[in-house]
Design a protein around this motif. Structure first.
Motif, PDB file in Angstrom:
ATOM      1  N   GLU A 125      27.838  -7.007 -61.864  1.00  0.00           N
ATOM      2  CA  GLU A 125      26.774  -7.148 -60.857  1.00  0.00           C
ATOM      3  C   GLU A 125      25.426  -6.609 -61.351  1.00  0.00           C
ATOM      4  O   GLU A 125      24.379  -7.160 -61.047  1.00  0.00           O
ATOM      5  N   PHE A 126      25.452  -5.514 -62.094  1.00  0.00           N
ATOM      6  CA  PHE A 126      24.231  -4.843 -62.546  1.00  0.00           C
ATOM      7  C   PHE A 126      24.146  -4.901 -64.069  1.00  0.00           C
ATOM      8  O   PHE A 126      24.960  -4.288 -64.760  1.00  0.00           O
ATOM      9  N   ASP A 127      23.155  -5.600 -64.568  1.00  0.00           N
ATOM     10  CA  ASP A 127      22.986  -5.749 -66.016  1.00  0.00           C
ATOM     11  C   ASP A 127      22.775  -4.413 -66.725  1.00  0.00           C
ATOM     12  O   ASP A 127      23.083  -4.289 -67.909  1.00  0.00           O
ATOM     13  N   GLU A 128      22.239  -3.439 -66.010  1.00  0.00           N
ATOM     14  CA  GLU A 128      21.917  -2.145 -66.629  1.00  0.00           C
ATOM     15  C   GLU A 128      23.160  -1.289 -66.879  1.00  0.00           C
ATOM     16  O   GLU A 128      23.092  -0.322 -67.644  1.00  0.00           O
ATOM     17  N   LEU A 129      24.272  -1.616 -66.261  1.00  0.00           N
ATOM     18  CA  LEU A 129      25.488  -0.805 -66.380  1.00  0.00           C
ATOM     19  C   LEU A 129      26.369  -1.269 -67.526  1.00  0.00           C
ATOM     20  O   LEU A 129      26.447  -2.457 -67.816  1.00  0.00           O
ATOM     21  N   THR A 130      27.046  -0.311 -68.114  1.00  0.00           N
ATOM     22  CA  THR A 130      28.069  -0.631 -69.113  1.00  0.00           C
ATOM     23  C   THR A 130      29.416  -0.117 -68.607  1.00  0.00           C
ATOM     24  O   THR A 130      29.482   0.702 -67.689  1.00  0.00           O
ATOM     25  N   GLN A 131      30.468  -0.588 -69.232  1.00  0.00           N
ATOM     26  CA  GLN A 131      31.801  -0.105 -68.867  1.00  0.00           C
ATOM     27  C   GLN A 131      31.900   1.392 -69.142  1.00  0.00           C
ATOM     28  O   GLN A 131      32.526   2.128 -68.387  1.00  0.00           O
ATOM     29  N   ILE A 174      30.123   7.197 -58.545  1.00  0.00           N
ATOM     30  CA  ILE A 174      29.923   5.789 -58.883  1.00  0.00           C
ATOM     31  C   ILE A 174      28.554   5.333 -58.390  1.00  0.00           C
ATOM     32  O   ILE A 174      27.769   4.746 -59.142  1.00  0.00           O
ATOM     33  N   VAL A 175      28.250   5.619 -57.123  1.00  0.00           N
ATOM     34  CA  VAL A 175      26.958   5.225 -56.556  1.00  0.00           C
ATOM     35  C   VAL A 175      25.819   5.932 -57.291  1.00  0.00           C
ATOM     36  O   VAL A 175      24.796   5.315 -57.621  1.00  0.00           O
ATOM     37  N   ASP A 176      25.983   7.219 -57.570  1.00  0.00           N
ATOM     38  CA  ASP A 176      24.946   7.965 -58.281  1.00  0.00           C
ATOM     39  C   ASP A 176      24.663   7.357 -59.651  1.00  0.00           C
ATOM     40  O   ASP A 176      23.505   7.234 -60.056  1.00  0.00           O
ATOM     41  N   ARG A 177      25.713   6.973 -60.368  1.00  0.00           N
ATOM     42  CA  ARG A 177      25.526   6.405 -61.709  1.00  0.00           C
ATOM     43  C   ARG A 177      24.810   5.058 -61.627  1.00  0.00           C
ATOM     44  O   ARG A 177      23.905   4.775 -62.416  1.00  0.00           O
ATOM     45  N   GLN A 236      21.226   5.794 -60.867  1.00  0.00           N
ATOM     46  CA  GLN A 236      20.575   6.379 -62.036  1.00  0.00           C
ATOM     47  C   GLN A 236      20.232   5.302 -63.067  1.00  0.00           C
ATOM     48  O   GLN A 236      19.131   5.278 -63.613  1.00  0.00           O
ATOM     49  N   LYS A 237      21.163   4.411 -63.331  1.00  0.00           N
ATOM     50  CA  LYS A 237      20.962   3.400 -64.362  1.00  0.00           C
ATOM     51  C   LYS A 237      20.034   2.267 -63.922  1.00  0.00           C
ATOM     52  O   LYS A 237      19.337   1.694 -64.750  1.00  0.00           O
ATOM     53  N   HIS A 244      17.349   1.734 -58.538  1.00  0.00           N
ATOM     54  CA  HIS A 244      17.281   1.270 -57.154  1.00  0.00           C
ATOM     55  C   HIS A 244      17.492   2.448 -56.203  1.00  0.00           C
ATOM     56  O   HIS A 244      18.221   3.387 -56.520  1.00  0.00           O
ATOM     57  N   PRO A 245      16.884   2.400 -55.017  1.00  0.00           N
ATOM     58  CA  PRO A 245      17.121   3.453 -54.023  1.00  0.00           C
ATOM     59  C   PRO A 245      18.603   3.519 -53.645  1.00  0.00           C
ATOM     60  O   PRO A 245      19.305   2.506 -53.658  1.00  0.00           O
ATOM     61  N   ARG A 246      19.053   4.715 -53.304  1.00  0.00           N
ATOM     62  CA  ARG A 246      20.469   4.925 -53.004  1.00  0.00           C
ATOM     63  C   ARG A 246      20.963   3.996 -51.890  1.00  0.00           C
ATOM     64  O   ARG A 246      22.057   3.453 -51.997  1.00  0.00           O
ATOM     65  N   ASP A 247      20.172   3.799 -50.834  1.00  0.00           N
ATOM     66  CA  ASP A 247      20.653   2.963 -49.741  1.00  0.00           C
ATOM     67  C   ASP A 247      20.868   1.524 -50.202  1.00  0.00           C
ATOM     68  O   ASP A 247      21.824   0.876 -49.775  1.00  0.00           O
TER      69      ASP A 247
END
Length: 70
Positions: A25-31, A44-47, A50-51, A54-57
């Motif tokens: 879903e998010f290109d910025e994330l890696t496994q 999970i949400v924090d990571r 962070q990456k 985007h705002p937490r909500d």
């Protein structure tokens, strides 16, 4: 807003599946990013936040959407 207890439990129960979907879903994330979070929903949400920057909500809404679509 925050994640409610029921959603947190669903995330814990399905963490491996959810984390893979979030990487897609998010290109910025890696496994590796997701592997480092364990199964804790807040981590999970924090990571993701962070990456992506985007705002937490917004992140919580996207996580919830991914959970509902799986």
């Amino acid at each position: 807003m925050g994640l409610d207890d029921m959603l947190k439990q669903q995330i814990r129960d399905r963490a491996p599946e959810l984390k893979q979907k979030l990487v897609n879903e998010f290109d910025e994330l890696t496994q590796k990013d997701m592997d480092e979070t364990g199964d804790d929903p807040d981590e999970i949400v924090d990571r993701v936040q962070q990456k992506t920057g985007h705002p937490r909500d917004q992140v919580e809404q996207r996580v919830q959407k991914v959970m509902q679509n799986s």
